[in-house]
Design an enzyme around this catalytic site. Structure first.
Site, short mmCIF file in Angstrom:
data_model
loop_
_atom_site.label_atom_id
_atom_site.label_comp_id
_atom_site.label_asym_id
_atom_site.label_seq_id
_atom_site.Cartn_x
_atom_site.Cartn_y
_atom_site.Cartn_z
N GLY A 194 31.14 -13.68 32.68
CA GLY A 194 31.25 -15.07 32.24
C GLY A 194 32.68 -15.51 32.07
O GLY A 194 33.47 -14.83 31.42
N GLY A 207 33.71 -18.41 30.57
CA GLY A 207 33.81 -19.51 29.62
C GLY A 207 35.07 -19.32 28.79
O GLY A 207 35.99 -18.61 29.21
N LYS A 211 29.44 -17.41 37.70
CA LYS A 211 28.55 -18.02 38.71
C LYS A 211 29.23 -19.08 39.55
O LYS A 211 28.78 -19.40 40.64
CB LYS A 211 27.27 -18.55 38.05
CG LYS A 211 27.44 -19.74 37.17
CD LYS A 211 26.19 -20.00 36.33
CE LYS A 211 24.98 -20.38 37.16
NZ LYS A 211 23.88 -20.86 36.29
N VAL A 246 24.78 -13.28 37.17
CA VAL A 246 24.35 -12.06 36.47
C VAL A 246 22.85 -12.16 36.25
O VAL A 246 22.36 -13.17 35.74
CB VAL A 246 25.07 -11.93 35.11
CG1 VAL A 246 24.59 -10.70 34.37
CG2 VAL A 246 26.58 -11.90 35.32
N GLU A 291 29.56 -36.98 19.86
CA GLU A 291 30.65 -37.18 20.82
C GLU A 291 30.14 -37.87 22.09
O GLU A 291 30.79 -38.75 22.65
CB GLU A 291 31.30 -35.84 21.17
CG GLU A 291 32.11 -35.26 20.02
CD GLU A 291 33.09 -34.18 20.46
OE1 GLU A 291 32.63 -33.26 21.16
OE2 GLU A 291 34.28 -34.27 20.12
N ASP A 323 29.32 -17.74 22.64
CA ASP A 323 28.01 -18.20 22.17
C ASP A 323 26.98 -17.08 22.07
O ASP A 323 25.92 -17.27 21.48
CB ASP A 323 27.45 -19.29 23.12
CG ASP A 323 28.21 -20.59 22.99
OD1 ASP A 323 29.10 -20.69 22.13
OD2 ASP A 323 27.91 -21.52 23.77
N ALA A 364 34.48 -23.32 20.55
CA ALA A 364 35.55 -22.85 21.43
C ALA A 364 36.63 -22.15 20.59
O ALA A 364 37.15 -21.11 20.98
CB ALA A 364 36.15 -24.04 22.19
N GLN A 365 36.92 -22.75 19.44
CA GLN A 365 37.95 -22.22 18.57
C GLN A 365 37.70 -20.75 18.22
O GLN A 365 38.60 -19.90 18.33
CB GLN A 365 37.96 -23.07 17.29
CG GLN A 365 39.09 -22.82 16.36
CD GLN A 365 39.09 -23.81 15.19
OE1 GLN A 365 39.97 -23.77 14.37
NE2 GLN A 365 38.10 -24.69 15.10
N LYS A 399 42.67 -34.74 18.43
CA LYS A 399 41.69 -34.16 19.35
C LYS A 399 42.36 -33.82 20.68
O LYS A 399 42.11 -32.76 21.26
CB LYS A 399 40.54 -35.15 19.56
CG LYS A 399 39.45 -34.65 20.49
CD LYS A 399 38.57 -33.61 19.83
CE LYS A 399 37.39 -33.24 20.71
NZ LYS A 399 36.52 -32.26 20.06
#
Lengths: 403, 403
Positions: free
Chosen positions: A11, A13, A39, A82, A171, A298, A315-316, A376
């Site tokens: 992955g 990400g 992917k 995967v 958002e 995640d 993400a942090q 932001k």
């Protein structure tokens, strides 16, 4: 010559990408054969996806080719899906080949959490990938384009339901309401005909966020025409809309599902014990009982010791995990026994609300409006800096602080 | 004071719009109460619509607000739908009101000709209005956006069928094939996966056009990946594609129907004798037996005496009709008995094929490539000049002759 240990990262990400980038910078490839599997041949910033979903930012601004950041002479890159992980044989099955590993990093991300509500996968959209948000953008435009071609005007073409008033939902509502005036002009439609609903089961939007900021955000979105239905669970998503627990039906051709995520099911299928698809990892990010498997992002569950509740997967925190993980992999390659522990440090959280609007907390300071919006953008750019330094910030960054 | 005669013009297409514009320039409103009725508050250039349908030109470039060309102090404008015409009572029923007339001009355009083939209205798109082409553009984009979101890739998302290789069909194929590379890039799709079919029942594309030019056009479109199926009637349009007379099925989510048009059914419903919905009008453009009704554009049938066959309904002939009609209405208002006859003068025909490509005949000269493409733009601009002079050409014209 002894074979180098094989590190396989699943992955690309936030977690996988920063891990690979850190290992590359540390020249870890001299001591290990490192392979990154993803992917797509690109990495995308998941936290930006509400923007291309609404069509306020082009999706190419939210992604980058993996080989523009990763030197594939140092780290092998395999574009593949995967399909399964075999912990006993230390193998990973991809759609088109098999890989063996000595150390495995699982950063396979998440899928939408449906809470067992029927119809979500069949009839709702989700903000989860470049492909999925490109579809949402086009679907919204298609609904507007259809409206004036109907003999009998069907208002549900112009009714948009966002399920979940959490971070992503709010958002997305911010961007969608910013875009609607332009869509109305493009398709000759009165703004009054367009309906936007935010439906949230919890007793407040943005649960856990500062009350004052929540009120600012909700009022702002209401002023742009959003109707909030708080404390209102959804019973079912149907082809023609949503059925609420209170018996009310909202007819809509567009339901966007943003009620949170659960870990990629491949992790559970591999035999790890999970909660909502996530593995409660050790402090050093290893899966319990598996010294050779690290889990981040995640797919990983980290408990906040102050509240005794899991940190939300952000993400942090994925980036902080990746930093620790990269150090721990290097330690292992150097033969050290002692691994570093993750100490989560939540610096702040800012939710953009479209245009120059945002709300957030940084340190102990509350921010809203243009100040929060600028912050932001700083956060978004900071990530690009971590990955690719100043050049990547200039290439893909959000530099329009005052517009 | 005696009441002024009431002239009602139904439809603001090429015929109605030029008639109204000519009457306005001649100050005919001093001698008559003139009313123009149209379902939209804008006029559009039907012959340009293949471009916004493919997404190569914005639809706003193909339309103009009616009151930007017509002075509504001189000519009344009513935005409404015409529902029926009562010839005996000399009344027109609109969706929201009724109008009485002394002289009626019918320029209500056309609907797609299906030749009785089932499924056309249910499952095919047509290039007939700003609304319909905006939908085609969005539908095409939506198909591309869907493709990468499917677990099982369905190739019919990327298969496009254009029924009819007449003028509009060929022009649309030209624009579509010009746009496909950009769509492939936008949605991460291999060009090879996209299929475009042109299906024509007649033994040639562009029947009646010069053979050499047809060959040029067909070869050009083939080089851009179009597969022609000539002499191939369509038996049925289905939800999932087309069934051909020869038994072959083509699976497609996008069938665009361009096999010609028939006159607006309101004309036949009013009791006029029609052929394919069109009324064979007198030389002075009056409906036979009705001195107070003039019919122009796609609702009028004019026989070419050289070939003894009807002229195809084109913008060129509609504009010529409008010029004669405006003169005849002024003659009537001046109390003259003698009306002018239409003498069609086909100056030439040019079909654009996307980008810098086109084919055409002007006078006795054949044109192709950039020369024909430039001539097409001259023709398009000439129409704007007729309607609104140089300012309208600058505002809406195609001035990019060399790009």
């Amino acid at each position: 010559m002894e074979r180098k240990p094989r590190i396989v990262i699943l992955g690309a990400g936030y977690g996988g990408m920063v891990t690979a980038s850190r290992l590359q910078k540390a020249n870890a490839h001299r001591n290990a054969e490192i392979t990154l599997v993803n992917k797509h041949n690109y990495h995308y910033q998941t936290t930006w996806l509400h923007e291309p979903a609404a069509g306020t930012l082009h999706h190419d601004r939210t992604r980058m080719l993996i080989d523009s950041v990763i030197d594939t002479n140092k780290i092998n890159f395999i574009k593949d899906d995967v399909t399964s992980i075999d912990r006993e044989q230390k193998k990973v099955q991809l759609a088109n080949r098999e890989l063996e590993y000595d150390y495995l990093v699982i950063g396979l991300g998440s899928i939408p959490e449906t809470f067992g509500i029927p119809g979500v996968y069949e009839h709702a959209f989700s903000i989860r990938s470049v492909n999925s948000v490109r579809l949402i953008r086009e679907h919204i435009e298609y609904m507007f384009a259809n409206y004036n071609n109907e003999e009998e005007k069907t208002e549900d073409y112009l009714t948009f339901v966002v399920a979940g008033a959490g971070f992503t939902g709010m958002e997305f509502l911010g961007e969608l309401t910013e875009r609607i005036p332009a869509l109305c002009q493009e398709y000759d439609i009165d703004r009054e005909k367009v309906k936007v609903y935010s439906i949230e089961a919890a007793p407040t939007a943005l649960p856990g966020f500062d009350d004052e900021l929540v009120e600012y955000g909700v009022s702002l979105l209401e002023s742009r025409g959003v109707e909030f239905k708080i404390s209102t669970p959804i019973k079912e998503v149907r082809e023609d809309g949503v059925l609420l627990d209170n018996g009310e039906e909202i007819k809509s051709q567009t339901v966007v599902w943003t009620t949170g995520v659960r870990g990629n099911p491949i992790v559970e299928e591999a035999g790890f014990e999970t909660m909502r698809g996530r593995v409660k990892v050790e402090d050093d990010l290893r899966a319990p009982g598996h010294d050779d498997v690290f889990i981040i992002g995640d797919c990983a569950l980290i408990i906040n010791e102050e509240t005794n509740r899991p940190y939300p997967p952000t993400a942090q925190i994925a980036i902080q995990q990746a930093n620790v993980l990269a150090e721990n992999l290097q330690a292992i390659l150097s033969g050290k026994d002692e691994l570093k522990s993750l100490e989560p440090d939540i610096k702040g959280t800012v939710a953009s609300l479209g245009g120059k609007e945002a709300i957030g907390v940084v340190g102990s300071k509350k921010l809203f409006g243009t100040q929060a919006s600028a912050m932001k953008k700083v956060i978004d750019n900071r990530y690009l800096y971590i990955l690719g330094g100043v050049p990547l910030v200039f290439k893909k960054g959000k530099l329009n602080f005052f517009s």
